[in-house]
Design an enzyme around this catalytic site. Structure first.
Site, PDB file in Angstrom:
ATOM      1  CB  CYS A   1      -0.773   0.035   1.243  1.00 46.93           C
ATOM      2  SG  CYS A   1      -2.008  -1.499   1.211  1.00 46.93           S
TER       3      CYS A   1
ATOM      4  CG  HIS B   1      -1.122   4.493   5.228  1.00 45.62           C
ATOM      5  ND1 HIS B   1      -1.163   4.527   3.880  1.00 45.62           N
ATOM      6  CD2 HIS B   1      -1.641   3.048   5.779  1.00 45.62           C
ATOM      7  CE1 HIS B   1      -1.336   3.084   3.537  1.00 45.62           C
ATOM      8  NE2 HIS B   1      -1.585   2.463   4.667  1.00 45.62           N
TER       9      HIS B   1
ATOM     10  CD  GLU C   1      -0.752   7.970   9.271  1.00 41.59           C
ATOM     11  OE1 GLU C   1      -1.571   7.250   9.131  1.00 41.59           O
ATOM     12  OE2 GLU C   1      -0.005   8.871   8.417  1.00 41.59           O
TER      13      GLU C   1
ATOM     14  CE  LYS D   1      -5.273   4.536   2.201  1.00 44.53           C
ATOM     15  NZ  LYS D   1      -3.936   5.529   2.860  1.00 44.53           N
TER      16      LYS D   1
ATOM     17  CG  HIS E   1      -6.522   1.026   1.439  1.00 48.29           C
ATOM     18  ND1 HIS E   1      -5.154   1.563   0.579  1.00 48.29           N
ATOM     19  CD2 HIS E   1      -5.708   0.502   2.417  1.00 48.29           C
ATOM     20  CE1 HIS E   1      -4.349   1.254   0.917  1.00 48.29           C
ATOM     21  NE2 HIS E   1      -4.432   0.561   2.209  1.00 48.29           N
TER      22      HIS E   1
ATOM     23  CG  PHE F   1      -0.031  -5.847   4.634  1.00 44.40           C
ATOM     24  CD1 PHE F   1      -0.474  -5.024   5.572  1.00 44.40           C
ATOM     25  CD2 PHE F   1      -0.801  -6.821   4.230  1.00 44.40           C
ATOM     26  CE1 PHE F   1      -1.740  -5.152   6.210  1.00 44.40           C
ATOM     27  CE2 PHE F   1      -2.223  -7.088   4.779  1.00 44.40           C
ATOM     28  CZ  PHE F   1      -2.494  -6.254   5.855  1.00 44.40           C
TER      29      PHE F   1
END
Lengths: 82, 414
Positions: free
Chosen positions: B164, B304, B315, B336, B341, B402
């Site tokens: 991502c 993110h 985050e 998002k 996403h 990931f």
């Protein structure tokens, strides 16, 4: 049931049009796949795959290089129908 | 060695769940719209997939591209080409030597529709029916390669893969190509087309997707206490990056500067972020250092924030730790919440948002935050856009993937 030469040309024109974006009436018996229709080897193999499916024939790889024109392909497919 | 060159953004393009181009996507984001909708399929009944919605593309490629293009490109490449054509035109169709032009376009997962349809063809109809274009369509560098063909990019075509974070890493690499002098212009971005039952089932198996089937538009809710996972999206975004000299010489309109890239890897766990957020902080710190900026300069962060509890809070804790009290004046946006996403497209789309935010001095909103998480210690832009200050500003776009990949991009005003 065998396809007539006219039906094979019509079906082939539809396949070529789908693959290349050319109009179906550009696909004529005397046209060369490479020189006139600008079809590369991957596209030619894609067309062969679809044609085998559509006309229930087998076109061996060693025959494909002999299919220079649309007319060659129509003749081969017509003869391959048993 | 010559000094690194400044990099500016002169074109943007996108096709997303919010709109078929960058302008409509940005307008929908400012309006706080959601791109999530129920799936138009029977995957729940057929396969038992527990998620029945996603942020599907707003304008189907079939409405935009020629039929032969649809047939020889995986959907992930189709989206990238649509975004590229828009961005290239938006940049004024730059005249540039192909040897000085690059293409960097990433996907997180690659041509999975083509891969899985090829497998279906093989099992159901045999090898003789396999289409010859299958490999060039499924390879993960296919979007980059097709974009290079589209614009004639001969300086290099690259596809960096980091889940991502891929879209942001692609833009980061494009920035480096220009800074180092390898190219004058680079089209860079990310794309993803994974709304296929197999990856949806796989994401559902990892328990990372929201199951809020009765409320698709309210499902993506980063920083809300009731968030329950991310909403899968699809689409692409690209930017035209250009050396500041090249852009000035041709009188190009400049949206913003891409002044810094920060990269790091957690080396902690294959999917979970390092709870201390050291890698995330390193990425942001490096981006700010490259930009010659300090914590006090940062006015906006596009987070993110995928709408998972551990990811969202790691985050913001990283931001708070890195920026200290300066985090009090950062306007945080979690877009998002609206787009879902986009996986490999996400970092690129959020870079477009960050560039637009700096250009228009407007931070996009975060929607669906009914009850903000009490552990969120950074000011969140909620429901309506918030004005960014005048003068010289720095904004950061964070993207994490990931595998522990961390990418931070620093955007400054032109």
């Amino acid at each position: 049931m065998a396809f007539s030469n006219e039906e094979i040309l019509e079906g082939l024109a539809e396949i070529v049009a789908e693959e290349t974006g050319l109009p179906t009436d550009a696909v004529q018996l005397g046209k060369s796949f490479t020189d006139d229709l600008d079809i590369d080897s991957l596209s030619m193999m894609t067309i062969v795959t679809h044609a085998e499916d559509k006309f229930s024939v087998r076109i061996p790889d060693e025959e494909v290089k002999n299919l220079n024109t649309v007319g060659d392909a129509v003749t081969y497919i017509a003869g391959a129908q048993a | 060695m010559n000094a690194p060159r400044d990099v500016v953004v002169t074109g943007i393009g996108a096709t997303t769940p919010l709109g078929g181009d960058a302008a409509s996507t940005w307008a929908a984001a400012l309006a706080g719209e959601s791109g999530a909708r129920p799936f138009d399929n029977d995957w729940a009944e057929q396969y038992g997939i527990p998620v029945t919605f996603g942020a599907t593309i707003k304008v189907k490629p079939e409405e935009v591209l020629a039929r032969p293009e649809i047939k020889r490109m995986d959907p992930s490449t189709q989206y990238a080409i649509i975004a590229t054509r828009e961005a290239w035109a938006d940049a004024g169709t730059p005249e540039v030597d192909g040897e000085r032009l690059g293409a960097v376009v990433s996907s997180g997962i690659g041509g999975i529709w083509t891969t899985l349809e090829g497998w279906d063809t093989l099992r159901e109809r045999g090898a003789r029916r396999m289409l010859p274009m299958t490999v060039p369509m499924l390879m993960p560098n296919s979007p980059a390669a097709y974009v290079s063909l589209e614009i004639g990019a001969q300086a290099g075509a690259h596809a960096l893969v980091s889940a991502c974070a891929s879209g942001a890493e692609a833009i980061g690499y494009g920035i480096e190509m220009i800074r180092s002098g390898r190219a004058d212009v680079v089209v860079a971005g990310g794309t993803e087309a994974t709304i296929h039952p197999m990856p949806i089932a796989a994401f559902a198996a990892s328990r990372t997707l929201s199951l809020r089937n009765d409320d698709p538009q309210g499902a993506s809710r980063p920083y809300d206490v009731d968030r329950d996972g991310f909403v899968i999206g699809e689409g692409a975004a690209v930017v035209v990056l250009e050396s500041a000299e090249h852009a000035a010489a041709r009188g190009a309109r400049v949206y913003a500067r891409l002044a810094g890239v920060g990269l790091s890897a957690d080396a902690y766990h294959i999917t979970s972020p390092d709870p201390e957020g050291k890698g995330q902080q390193s990425a942001m710190r490096r981006a700010l250092e490259m930009a010659g900026a300090t914590a006090a300069d940062v006015v906006h962060i596009n987070a993110h924030a995928t709408s998972t509890k551990v990811g969202d809070l790691t985050e913001t804790n990283s931001i708070r730790t890195l920026l200290g009290d300066e985090a009090d004046h950062v306007l945080l946006s979690a877009t998002k919440s609206m787009t879902g996403h986009l996986l490999g497209g996400a970092g690129a789309l959020e870079t477009v948002f960050t560039v637009k935010a700096v250009h228009e001095r407007l931070a996009p909103p975060t929607i669906n935050v009914a009850n903000p998480d009490p552990e969120l210690h950074v000011p969140l832009v909620r429901d309506v856009p918030a004005a960014l200050p005048a003068g010289d500003v720095v904004a950061i776009n964070n993207s994490f993937g990931f595998g522990g990949h961390n990418v931070a991009l620093a955007v400054t005003n032109a």
